[in-house]
Design a protein around this motif. Structure first.
Motif, PDB file in Angstrom:
ATOM      1  N   LEU A 295       0.796  -1.220   0.000  1.00 51.72           N
ATOM      2  CA  LEU A 295       0.000   0.000   0.000  1.00 51.72           C
ATOM      3  C   LEU A 295       0.838   1.283   0.000  1.00 51.72           C
ATOM      4  CD1 LEU A 295      -2.978  -1.018   2.328  1.00 51.72           C
ATOM      5  CD2 LEU A 295      -2.707  -1.299  -0.149  1.00 51.72           C
ATOM      6  N   PRO A 296       1.929   1.371   0.771  1.00 55.93           N
ATOM      7  CA  PRO A 296       2.741   2.588   0.719  1.00 55.93           C
ATOM      8  C   PRO A 296       3.359   2.841  -0.662  1.00 55.93           C
ATOM      9  CG  PRO A 296       3.233   1.350   2.706  1.00 55.93           C
ATOM     10  CD  PRO A 296       2.410   0.450   1.832  1.00 55.93           C
ATOM     11  N   LEU A 297       3.464   1.789  -1.474  1.00 54.49           N
ATOM     12  CA  LEU A 297       4.046   1.955  -2.807  1.00 54.49           C
ATOM     13  C   LEU A 297       3.181   2.820  -3.710  1.00 54.49           C
ATOM     14  CD1 LEU A 297       5.262  -1.727  -3.430  1.00 54.49           C
ATOM     15  CD2 LEU A 297       6.556   0.218  -2.507  1.00 54.49           C
ATOM     16  N   THR A 298       1.919   3.040  -3.304  1.00 45.57           N
ATOM     17  CA  THR A 298       1.040   3.898  -4.092  1.00 45.57           C
ATOM     18  C   THR A 298       1.457   5.360  -3.999  1.00 45.57           C
ATOM     19  OG1 THR A 298      -0.478   4.207  -2.228  1.00 45.57           O
ATOM     20  CG2 THR A 298      -0.908   2.335  -3.707  1.00 45.57           C
ATOM     21  N   GLY A 299       2.164   5.710  -2.918  1.00 45.40           N
ATOM     22  CA  GLY A 299       2.574   7.101  -2.729  1.00 45.40           C
ATOM     23  C   GLY A 299       1.604   7.927  -1.916  1.00 45.40           C
ATOM     24  N   VAL A 300       0.530   7.303  -1.377  1.00 45.51           N
ATOM     25  CA  VAL A 300      -0.418   8.073  -0.577  1.00 45.51           C
ATOM     26  C   VAL A 300       0.235   8.531   0.724  1.00 45.51           C
ATOM     27  CG1 VAL A 300      -2.447   6.940  -1.544  1.00 45.51           C
ATOM     28  CG2 VAL A 300      -1.335   5.975   0.489  1.00 45.51           C
ATOM     29  N   ASP A 301      -0.416   9.457   1.394  1.00 44.93           N
ATOM     30  CA  ASP A 301       0.120  10.026   2.625  1.00 44.93           C
ATOM     31  C   ASP A 301      -0.371   9.304   3.873  1.00 44.93           C
ATOM     32  OD1 ASP A 301       1.368  12.404   1.272  1.00 44.93           O
ATOM     33  OD2 ASP A 301      -0.725  12.690   0.693  1.00 44.93           O
ATOM     34  N   VAL A 302      -1.540   8.686   3.783  1.00 42.84           N
ATOM     35  CA  VAL A 302      -2.136   7.993   4.924  1.00 42.84           C
ATOM     36  C   VAL A 302      -2.716   6.670   4.438  1.00 42.84           C
ATOM     37  CG1 VAL A 302      -3.808   8.132   6.809  1.00 42.84           C
ATOM     38  CG2 VAL A 302      -2.784  10.233   5.913  1.00 42.84           C
ATOM     39  N   VAL A 303      -2.508   5.601   5.200  1.00 44.86           N
ATOM     40  CA  VAL A 303      -3.109   4.302   4.904  1.00 44.86           C
ATOM     41  C   VAL A 303      -4.057   3.939   6.041  1.00 44.86           C
ATOM     42  CG1 VAL A 303      -2.690   1.814   4.763  1.00 44.86           C
ATOM     43  CG2 VAL A 303      -1.257   3.400   3.462  1.00 44.86           C
ATOM     44  N   SER A 304      -5.265   3.515   5.686  1.00 46.82           N
ATOM     45  CA  SER A 304      -6.239   3.082   6.687  1.00 46.82           C
ATOM     46  C   SER A 304      -6.069   1.594   6.973  1.00 46.82           C
ATOM     47  CB  SER A 304      -7.665   3.332   6.190  1.00 46.82           C
ATOM     48  OG  SER A 304      -7.970   4.700   6.159  1.00 46.82           O
ATOM     49  N   LEU A 305      -6.075   1.255   8.247  1.00 49.69           N
ATOM     50  CA  LEU A 305      -6.041  -0.144   8.665  1.00 49.69           C
ATOM     51  C   LEU A 305      -7.394  -0.518   9.244  1.00 49.69           C
ATOM     52  CD1 LEU A 305      -2.628  -0.244  10.573  1.00 49.69           C
ATOM     53  CD2 LEU A 305      -3.066  -0.907   8.204  1.00 49.69           C
ATOM     54  N   ASP A 306      -7.863  -1.743   8.967  1.00 52.97           N
ATOM     55  CA  ASP A 306      -9.081  -2.174   9.627  1.00 52.97           C
ATOM     56  C   ASP A 306      -8.716  -3.025  10.836  1.00 52.97           C
ATOM     57  OD1 ASP A 306      -8.509  -4.736   8.791  1.00 52.97           O
ATOM     58  OD2 ASP A 306     -10.066  -4.821   7.267  1.00 52.97           O
ATOM     59  N   TRP A 307      -9.736  -3.467  11.579  1.00 54.94           N
ATOM     60  CA  TRP A 307      -9.487  -4.118  12.871  1.00 54.94           C
ATOM     61  C   TRP A 307      -8.935  -5.531  12.757  1.00 54.94           C
ATOM     62  CZ3 TRP A 307     -14.152  -3.266  10.580  1.00 54.94           C
ATOM     63  CH2 TRP A 307     -14.956  -4.374  10.341  1.00 54.94           C
ATOM     64  N   THR A 308      -8.822  -6.062  11.547  1.00 53.99           N
ATOM     65  CA  THR A 308      -8.255  -7.405  11.402  1.00 53.99           C
ATOM     66  C   THR A 308      -6.733  -7.393  11.433  1.00 53.99           C
ATOM     67  OG1 THR A 308      -8.262  -7.278   8.979  1.00 53.99           O
ATOM     68  CG2 THR A 308     -10.252  -8.127  10.041  1.00 53.99           C
ATOM     69  N   VAL A 309      -6.153  -6.196  11.476  1.00 50.23           N
ATOM     70  CA  VAL A 309      -4.702  -6.055  11.552  1.00 50.23           C
ATOM     71  C   VAL A 309      -4.333  -5.431  12.893  1.00 50.23           C
ATOM     72  CG1 VAL A 309      -2.658  -4.973  10.542  1.00 50.23           C
ATOM     73  CG2 VAL A 309      -4.512  -5.753   9.059  1.00 50.23           C
ATOM     74  N   ASP A 310      -3.476  -6.067  13.634  1.00 49.27           N
ATOM     75  CA  ASP A 310      -2.994  -5.483  14.879  1.00 49.27           C
ATOM     76  C   ASP A 310      -2.254  -4.192  14.568  1.00 49.27           C
ATOM     77  OD1 ASP A 310      -2.250  -5.916  17.882  1.00 49.27           O
ATOM     78  OD2 ASP A 310      -0.361  -5.421  16.869  1.00 49.27           O
ATOM     79  N   MET A 311      -2.559  -3.135  15.323  1.00 49.42           N
ATOM     80  CA  MET A 311      -1.970  -1.833  15.016  1.00 49.42           C
ATOM     81  C   MET A 311      -0.447  -1.852  15.071  1.00 49.42           C
ATOM     82  SD  MET A 311      -2.061   1.259  14.070  1.00 49.42           S
ATOM     83  CE  MET A 311      -3.777   1.788  14.066  1.00 49.42           C
ATOM     84  N   ALA A 312       0.115  -2.511  16.074  1.00 49.39           N
ATOM     85  CA  ALA A 312       1.575  -2.560  16.187  1.00 49.39           C
ATOM     86  C   ALA A 312       2.181  -3.290  14.993  1.00 49.39           C
ATOM     87  CB  ALA A 312       1.983  -3.244  17.487  1.00 49.39           C
ATOM     88  N   GLU A 313       1.547  -4.388  14.599  1.00 57.15           N
ATOM     89  CA  GLU A 313       2.044  -5.128  13.444  1.00 57.15           C
ATOM     90  C   GLU A 313       1.879  -4.324  12.160  1.00 57.15           C
ATOM     91  OE1 GLU A 313       1.003  -9.152  10.849  1.00 57.15           O
ATOM     92  OE2 GLU A 313       0.135  -8.872  12.840  1.00 57.15           O
ATOM     93  N   GLY A 314       0.728  -3.672  12.023  1.00 58.97           N
ATOM     94  CA  GLY A 314       0.503  -2.849  10.835  1.00 58.97           C
ATOM     95  C   GLY A 314       1.494  -1.714  10.747  1.00 58.97           C
TER      96      GLY A 314
END
Length: 420
Positions: free
Chosen positions: A325-344
């Motif tokens: 996702l960061p390869l898109t060049g966006v400034d912010v990526v949204s995570l949903d609750w299926t991903v642990d925040m620390a891991e994400g």
């Protein structure tokens, strides 16, 4: 899912220039980190119907300056400037929350068609402002739909109550794609530009105005499937049997959405979120072919003309694609609750803001339980970079009514027990 987005930001050097249409615009060095709790390190995250943003300090951050009061808190945080608290905004403020309110129900009774509500300037402004007037969040998102541009691309559609989007003539052949025209927002959705301009005037800089668009693959999924889908068999058949046809359609959506983002920015949107809801139906290798290149094209194209416009990418269920996702060049990526925040946070890297990611079901818990989950997410987002959270404390109070979801979100306020 709804989200509370709050950017936590750090400081950066900045200059302010006059914008001929909307006053002053920061020309701060656009840091890929965004939010900082307590003004040290950034972050952003989300709970049902709300969004929090978290970022990380870049090595090249220069002499700190306090965030400019000329701009909303959310933008200062997203740009890596020092803020006094984490900004919060409601991602689906005009969806699940408003459906619970009498004022919105009255509008729906008078104007039963979603398209009628979302294509009328006065109604768009009124509906967009309703949650802001109640909660005063740090961001106000336009009441609209990702499919709004379709008629302007010669793709007629409607949104049927109880069924969702309906594409009258699905696009499934090269000949069908040839009939798709590129989107001219000025000609086909002038009400969007008018509404954004009015929102900027109404809010008077007290919050950031957010626009949004659909991502190419998600839009293509709707128009190829003929509406919503469970298995996405039709678009996958097209992708794997006639990839050139799908690529041609994706390119048209790419050009049109880049233009639409610029249009929204020129008429008042101060940040734009790109919804790629169905990209996560793709395997990683297929995401790299049918979604990633087109998202990157959009970001690259927009940044050439609007380098300081924050772009947010939301793709639900994206755990298998995070590193891409960061390869898109966006400034912010949204995570949903299926991903642990620390891991994400670890998988995304240190130079991009994150937004997310408390399970909406948490709202069925007690206030103490909700608070614990939110603070746990904050701690994981900022890792060990904050000495304490108490000095940057924020209050989020949520109430549920039987199965209707979010009823109230109150920020930093006190409220009587009888009202809780």
């Amino acid at each position: 899912m709804s989200c509370i987005g709050y950017p936590i930001s750090l400081s950066s050097t900045s200059t302010v220039v006059r914008n001929s249409v909307f006053g002053y615009q920061s020309k701060s060095k656009f840091l890929p980190v965004r939010c900082a709790v307590g003004g040290t390190e950034p972050l952003t995250f989300s709970i049902p119907s709300a969004v929090f943003a978290f970022g990380i300090k870049k090595e090249y951050v220069e002499t700190p300056k306090v965030a400019s009061i000329a701009e909303p808190l959310l933008l200062n945080a997203v740009r890596g400037e020092k803020v006094e608290r984490p900004p919060v905004w409601l991602m689906r403020q005009a969806g699940r929350f408003l459906f619970c309110t009498q004022s919105y129900q009255q509008i729906c009774e008078k104007y039963p068609s979603f398209r009628e509500r979302s294509e009328n300037v006065d109604l768009v402004v009124e509906i967009s402002l309703q949650p802001w007037k109640v909660f005063k969040p740090d961001g106000v998102i336009l009441f609209s739909d990702i499919l709004t541009p379709l008629p302007g691309m010669s793709i007629p559609f409607d949104i049927v109550k109880g069924k969702g989007p309906l594409i009258y003539s699905p696009i499934r052949t090269a000949e069908d794609v040839d009939q798709v025209t590129e989107f001219d927002p000025d000609k086909f959705v002038p009400y969007v530009g008018e509404a954004l301009t009015i929102l900027r005037e109404e809010i008077k800089g007290d919050a950031a105005v957010l626009g949004f668009v659909g991502a190419p693959f998600t839009l293509a999924s709707y128009v190829v499937e003929g509406g919503s889908s469970k298995h996405f068999s039709k678009i996958k058949r097209l992708a794997f049997s006639q990839p050139k046809v799908l690529h041609s359609l994706l390119q048209k959506f790419t050009n049109s959405m880049a233009n639409y983002i610029r249009y929204q920015a020129d008429h008042g949107a101060q940040a734009v979120q790109i919804f790629d809801s169905w990209a996560t139906e793709l395997s990683p290798v297929d995401f790299e072919e049918f979604s990633l290149p087109y998202l990157k094209q959009i970001v690259d194209s927009v940044k050439k003309t609007h380098p300081y416009l924050p772009l947010i990418l939301y793709a639900s269920g994206s755990g298998g694609l995070l590193e891409r996702l960061p390869l898109t060049g966006v400034d912010v990526v949204s995570l949903d609750w299926t991903v642990d925040m620390a891991e994400g946070r670890r998988r995304l890297g240190s130079d991009i803001a994150v937004q997310g990611n408390v399970d909406p079901g948490v709202l069925f818990g007690s206030k103490e339980f909700i608070t614990q989950r939110i603070m746990d997410t904050v701690r994981k987002a900022v890792k060990q970079q904050l000495a304490t959270l108490e000095e940057n404390a924020f209050t989020v109070r949520l109430s549920l009514t039987e199965g209707l979801g979010l009823q109230r979100v109150l920020f930093g306020t006190s409220i009587n027990d009888e009202e809780d």
